[in-house]
Structure formats: structure tokens, C-alpha cells
Design a protein around this motif. Structure first.
Motif, PDB file in Angstrom:
ATOM      1  N   SER A 102       0.708  -1.241   0.116  1.00 52.47           N
ATOM      2  CA  SER A 102       0.140  -0.166  -0.141  1.00 52.47           C
ATOM      3  C   SER A 102       1.032   1.364   0.062  1.00 52.47           C
ATOM      4  O   SER A 102       1.072   1.736   1.088  1.00 52.47           O
ATOM      5  N   PRO A 103       1.268   1.752  -1.267  1.00 49.63           N
ATOM      6  CA  PRO A 103       2.238   2.932  -1.285  1.00 49.63           C
ATOM      7  C   PRO A 103       1.490   3.968  -0.623  1.00 49.63           C
ATOM      8  O   PRO A 103       0.486   4.357  -0.818  1.00 49.63           O
ATOM      9  N   ARG A 104       2.163   4.797   0.025  1.00 49.72           N
ATOM     10  CA  ARG A 104       1.911   6.206   0.666  1.00 49.72           C
ATOM     11  C   ARG A 104       2.541   7.316   0.117  1.00 49.72           C
ATOM     12  O   ARG A 104       3.803   7.540   0.209  1.00 49.72           O
ATOM     13  N   HIS A 105       1.981   8.508  -0.589  1.00 52.61           N
ATOM     14  CA  HIS A 105       2.453   9.211  -1.609  1.00 52.61           C
ATOM     15  C   HIS A 105       2.344  10.486  -0.861  1.00 52.61           C
ATOM     16  O   HIS A 105       1.490  10.905  -0.186  1.00 52.61           O
ATOM     17  N   ALA A 106       3.551  11.522  -0.789  1.00 60.22           N
ATOM     18  CA  ALA A 106       3.461  12.837  -0.415  1.00 60.22           C
ATOM     19  C   ALA A 106       4.141  13.678  -1.585  1.00 60.22           C
ATOM     20  O   ALA A 106       4.881  13.316  -2.070  1.00 60.22           O
ATOM     21  N   VAL A 107       3.380  14.956  -1.658  1.00 61.00           N
ATOM     22  CA  VAL A 107       3.963  16.015  -2.544  1.00 61.00           C
ATOM     23  C   VAL A 107       5.066  16.709  -1.935  1.00 61.00           C
ATOM     24  O   VAL A 107       4.982  17.183  -0.776  1.00 61.00           O
ATOM     25  N   LEU A 108       6.162  16.981  -2.453  1.00 58.93           N
ATOM     26  CA  LEU A 108       7.419  17.596  -1.797  1.00 58.93           C
ATOM     27  C   LEU A 108       7.928  18.798  -2.592  1.00 58.93           C
ATOM     28  O   LEU A 108       8.050  18.653  -3.671  1.00 58.93           O
ATOM     29  N   ILE A 109       7.746  19.720  -1.776  1.00 59.96           N
ATOM     30  CA  ILE A 109       8.148  21.047  -2.658  1.00 59.96           C
ATOM     31  C   ILE A 109       9.283  21.880  -1.712  1.00 59.96           C
ATOM     32  O   ILE A 109       9.175  22.335  -0.754  1.00 59.96           O
ATOM     33  N   PRO A 110      10.495  21.574  -2.625  1.00 63.10           N
ATOM     34  CA  PRO A 110      11.541  22.372  -2.011  1.00 63.10           C
ATOM     35  C   PRO A 110      11.618  23.907  -2.494  1.00 63.10           C
ATOM     36  O   PRO A 110      11.248  23.990  -3.295  1.00 63.10           O
ATOM     37  N   SER A 111      11.809  24.809  -1.353  1.00 64.92           N
ATOM     38  CA  SER A 111      11.635  26.089  -2.036  1.00 64.92           C
ATOM     39  C   SER A 111      12.831  27.150  -1.376  1.00 64.92           C
ATOM     40  O   SER A 111      13.081  26.806  -0.163  1.00 64.92           O
ATOM     41  N   TYR A 112      13.623  27.816  -2.157  1.00 71.78           N
ATOM     42  CA  TYR A 112      14.249  28.773  -1.800  1.00 71.78           C
ATOM     43  C   TYR A 112      13.842  30.500  -2.491  1.00 71.78           C
ATOM     44  O   TYR A 112      13.858  30.450  -3.590  1.00 71.78           O
ATOM     45  N   LYS A 139      19.018  22.663  -3.552  1.00 77.25           N
ATOM     46  CA  LYS A 139      17.544  21.789  -4.121  1.00 77.25           C
ATOM     47  C   LYS A 139      17.935  20.353  -3.830  1.00 77.25           C
ATOM     48  O   LYS A 139      16.858  19.761  -3.040  1.00 77.25           O
ATOM     49  N   GLY A 140      18.792  19.649  -4.112  1.00 75.95           N
ATOM     50  CA  GLY A 140      19.202  18.118  -3.800  1.00 75.95           C
ATOM     51  C   GLY A 140      19.043  17.856  -2.371  1.00 75.95           C
ATOM     52  O   GLY A 140      18.349  16.994  -1.731  1.00 75.95           O
ATOM     53  N   ALA A 141      19.917  18.844  -1.515  1.00 72.65           N
ATOM     54  CA  ALA A 141      19.762  18.792  -0.117  1.00 72.65           C
ATOM     55  C   ALA A 141      18.419  19.121   0.627  1.00 72.65           C
ATOM     56  O   ALA A 141      17.880  18.387   1.440  1.00 72.65           O
ATOM     57  N   ALA A 142      17.745  20.080  -0.023  1.00 72.97           N
ATOM     58  CA  ALA A 142      16.323  20.123   0.442  1.00 72.97           C
ATOM     59  C   ALA A 142      15.273  18.875   0.071  1.00 72.97           C
ATOM     60  O   ALA A 142      14.507  18.613   1.031  1.00 72.97           O
ATOM     61  N   VAL A 143      15.373  18.478  -1.021  1.00 73.02           N
ATOM     62  CA  VAL A 143      14.887  17.096  -1.349  1.00 73.02           C
ATOM     63  C   VAL A 143      15.140  16.029  -0.289  1.00 73.02           C
ATOM     64  O   VAL A 143      14.121  15.252   0.159  1.00 73.02           O
ATOM     65  N   LEU A 144      16.339  15.720  -0.130  1.00 76.88           N
ATOM     66  CA  LEU A 144      16.731  14.833   0.618  1.00 76.88           C
ATOM     67  C   LEU A 144      16.169  14.958   2.243  1.00 76.88           C
ATOM     68  O   LEU A 144      15.814  14.132   2.899  1.00 76.88           O
ATOM     69  N   VAL A 185       6.835  20.998   2.411  1.00 77.70           N
ATOM     70  CA  VAL A 185       7.522  22.066   2.176  1.00 77.70           C
ATOM     71  C   VAL A 185       8.561  22.171   2.721  1.00 77.70           C
ATOM     72  O   VAL A 185       8.814  22.408   4.001  1.00 77.70           O
ATOM     73  N   VAL A 186       9.698  22.286   1.992  1.00 77.31           N
ATOM     74  CA  VAL A 186      11.034  22.322   2.682  1.00 77.31           C
ATOM     75  C   VAL A 186      11.731  23.871   2.231  1.00 77.31           C
ATOM     76  O   VAL A 186      11.969  24.187   1.147  1.00 77.31           O
ATOM     77  N   LEU A 205       6.514  12.899  -4.594  1.00 73.73           N
ATOM     78  CA  LEU A 205       6.437  13.418  -5.957  1.00 73.73           C
ATOM     79  C   LEU A 205       6.919  14.901  -5.647  1.00 73.73           C
ATOM     80  O   LEU A 205       6.280  15.716  -5.001  1.00 73.73           O
ATOM     81  N   THR A 206       8.224  15.190  -6.305  1.00 71.25           N
ATOM     82  CA  THR A 206       8.618  16.583  -6.186  1.00 71.25           C
ATOM     83  C   THR A 206       8.254  17.487  -7.341  1.00 71.25           C
ATOM     84  O   THR A 206       7.810  16.966  -8.212  1.00 71.25           O
ATOM     85  N   MET A 207       7.887  18.746  -6.976  1.00 63.49           N
ATOM     86  CA  MET A 207       7.399  19.766  -7.933  1.00 63.49           C
ATOM     87  C   MET A 207       8.074  21.106  -7.225  1.00 63.49           C
ATOM     88  O   MET A 207       8.347  21.186  -6.092  1.00 63.49           O
ATOM     89  N   ASP A 208       8.303  21.816  -8.427  1.00 64.82           N
ATOM     90  CA  ASP A 208       9.064  23.036  -8.101  1.00 64.82           C
ATOM     91  C   ASP A 208       7.977  24.323  -7.390  1.00 64.82           C
ATOM     92  O   ASP A 208       6.717  24.148  -7.722  1.00 64.82           O
ATOM     93  N   ALA A 209       8.653  25.133  -6.678  1.00 60.20           N
ATOM     94  CA  ALA A 209       7.706  25.925  -5.987  1.00 60.20           C
ATOM     95  C   ALA A 209       7.325  27.230  -6.788  1.00 60.20           C
ATOM     96  O   ALA A 209       6.566  28.147  -6.156  1.00 60.20           O
ATOM     97  N   ASP A 210       7.942  27.130  -7.978  1.00 64.44           N
ATOM     98  CA  ASP A 210       7.938  28.603  -8.735  1.00 64.44           C
ATOM     99  C   ASP A 210       6.629  28.523  -9.713  1.00 64.44           C
ATOM    100  O   ASP A 210       6.398  29.308 -10.506  1.00 64.44           O
ATOM    101  N   GLY A 211       5.423  27.504  -9.490  1.00 65.75           N
ATOM    102  CA  GLY A 211       4.485  27.445 -10.362  1.00 65.75           C
ATOM    103  C   GLY A 211       4.670  26.887 -11.794  1.00 65.75           C
ATOM    104  O   GLY A 211       3.833  26.952 -12.619  1.00 65.75           O
ATOM    105  N   GLN A 212       5.670  26.293 -11.892  1.00 62.42           N
ATOM    106  CA  GLN A 212       6.208  25.723 -13.303  1.00 62.42           C
ATOM    107  C   GLN A 212       5.386  24.583 -13.533  1.00 62.42           C
ATOM    108  O   GLN A 212       4.785  24.155 -14.756  1.00 62.42           O
TER     109      GLN A 212
END
Length: 245
Positions: A4-14, A70-75, A36-37, A90-97
């Protein structure tokens, strides 16, 4: 892998400005669990997100004291997600792209194939800067060589990762902490036997009037990408693509 996979959306932001709050709200509208990181931001962009945490039980915000890349924030976000029972991010950019409307289809595909990465392949609109569209082709060509064509776009950050191999791969290296994260991690995950599915995905580039911000420095970060590809090609020629065996 969990049945039963459990997913979260991960948004790194600077220093993402006003677009961070918009991106988080759109993500929450599509998926209940969002991380949000804040990667050492000092522009106050995290304030609205902090307020949203009180309204959304599934929203978590981590703060890194200094900008680590970015990589450090994702980790950091991936480690938090694993500690809280998630199996994928699921990684997505913070800038609306990246389109929040694609979150559910990507997660659904990942749930059907939990051992795989689900990678976005960008479909560019007229607002896409010419230099960014064509400049990425060299990286795509090189990662295509390094992975046997498994990855169709190595720089697009809208992706689903299984957490176990993602964390293991990153913790085994001192690299993949900045803009080198997106292309290098997919190559090394492929070498470790993680399958990849590439799905066409729309992308937009908000204008400066819309709050669009880019922290990519063409000289510095392209040099880093060149050094990264030299490192990958050297590892590939030494049999790095057999790491999974």
C-alpha cells in the motif's frame, strides 16, 4: 516495497516569493499530503505556508537554517517523509512551473508500478525561454547515453521517486545536493535498477510580473552540470551502469 504505497508531494523552496503559497495551495487542492522544505529562505515566502499548516493537517513545513541547494532540500524532505510513514514523494518546483493537475495521474501511475520512478517529460509552451528549451538538450543527450535511453528529460523536476532507493542513492554520495540533483539522481537510480516511466507533462514559465523567479546562474550552474556529466560519464565507462548487479 509496501503493498500500500503512501505518497506525499514534496516542494523544495528557496526565496520563491508569492508563488510559493500559490503552488502549495494548488498542490493541496490536488493531494492531501504536502511537505514544504524552506531551504534557508529569507524573503518571508514561508509565512503564508506557516499559516496554512494550521488549516491543513496534511501540510508539513521544514526549515533548513541555511541555503543548501535543491538536492539537499529534497533529501531533508525525503527523510522526513520516510520517518512519517510515506513510501514515495512527488517532487514539484515551488515557482508555479509544474501543473498541480498532473499530481493525481502521476501518483496513480506510481501506485500501479511502485518500484519505478515516474518522470515528467516537459511539453513546452510559447512562454518557454528559448535558451532553456534548447540548452537542456545536451544534458538530455548525455543522460540518454548514460542510462541507455531510459530517461527522456533529465532536468524536469516533476517526478515521483520511491523513497528507499532515492535516500540510499543520495546518502551514498556527497554530490546531488544542488542543481546537479535532478539529472544525476535519475542516472544513478537507473544504474541501481529502478525502472523509469516518462510521461508528457505541460510546463509554464511565470513572467516577472507574475512573480516568476529563477535562481539558475547560467555560468556557475552550467559549469556544475558539465562537471557532473564528466563524473557520470567516467563512472559509466568504468561500469557504473552495472552498479545494480
Amino acid at each position: 516495497m509496501s503493498l500500500s504505497p503512501r505518497h506525499a508531494v514534496l516542494i523544495p523552496s528557496y526565496n520563491s516569493g508569492s508563488l510559493l503559497a500559490e503552488t502549495v495551495k494548488e498542490a493541496l487542492g490536488a493531494w492531501p499530503d504536502v511537505i514544504v522544505v524552506i531551504d534557508g529562505s529569507d524573503d518571508g515566502s514561508d509565512r503564508v505556508v506557516a499559516g496554512l499548516c494550521a488549516e491543513h493537517a496534511g501540510l508539513a513545513m521544514l526549515r533548513l537554517p541555511t541555503n543548501r541547494g535543491k538536492g539537499a532540500a529534497v533529501l531533508a524532505g525525503a527523510l522526513w517523509a520516510r520517518a512519517h510513514g510515506f513510501s514515495h514523494v512527488l517532487t514539484m518546483d515551488a515557482d508555479g512551473q509544474h501543473p498541480a493537475s498532473a499530481i493525481h495521474p502521476f501518483v496513480s501511475r506510481s501506485q500501479a508500478w511502485p518500484d519505478a520512478m515516474v518522470l515528467g517529460r516537459p511539453v513546452f509552451g510559447k512562454d518557454a525561454p528559448f535558451i532553456r528549451v534548447w540548452g537542456r538538450e545536451i544534458s538530455n543527450m548525455l543522460v540518454g547515453i548514460e542510462t541507455g535511453g531510459m530517461v527522456r528529460d533529465c532536468l524536469f523536476g516533476f517526478r515521483v521517486y520511491p523513497l528507499a532507493p532515492l535516500i540510499a542513492t543520495m546518502e551514498a554520495s556527497r554530490f546531488m545536493r544542488g542543481f546537479d540533483f535532478d539529472p544525476e539522481v535519475v542516472a544513478r537510480l537507473c544504474w541501481h535498477g529502478v525502472p523509469a516511466e516518462n510521461i508528457p507533462t505541460s510546463v509554464r514559465y511565470p513572467s516577472a510580473n507574475e512573480g516568476g523567479i529563477s535562481h539558475f546562474h547560467y555560468g556557475r550552474d552550467n559549469l556544475r552540470l558539465i562537471l557532473m556529466h564528466l563524473r557520470l560519464l567516467f563512472a559509466w565507462m568504468r561500469g557504473g551502469n552495472r552498479e545494480r548487479r
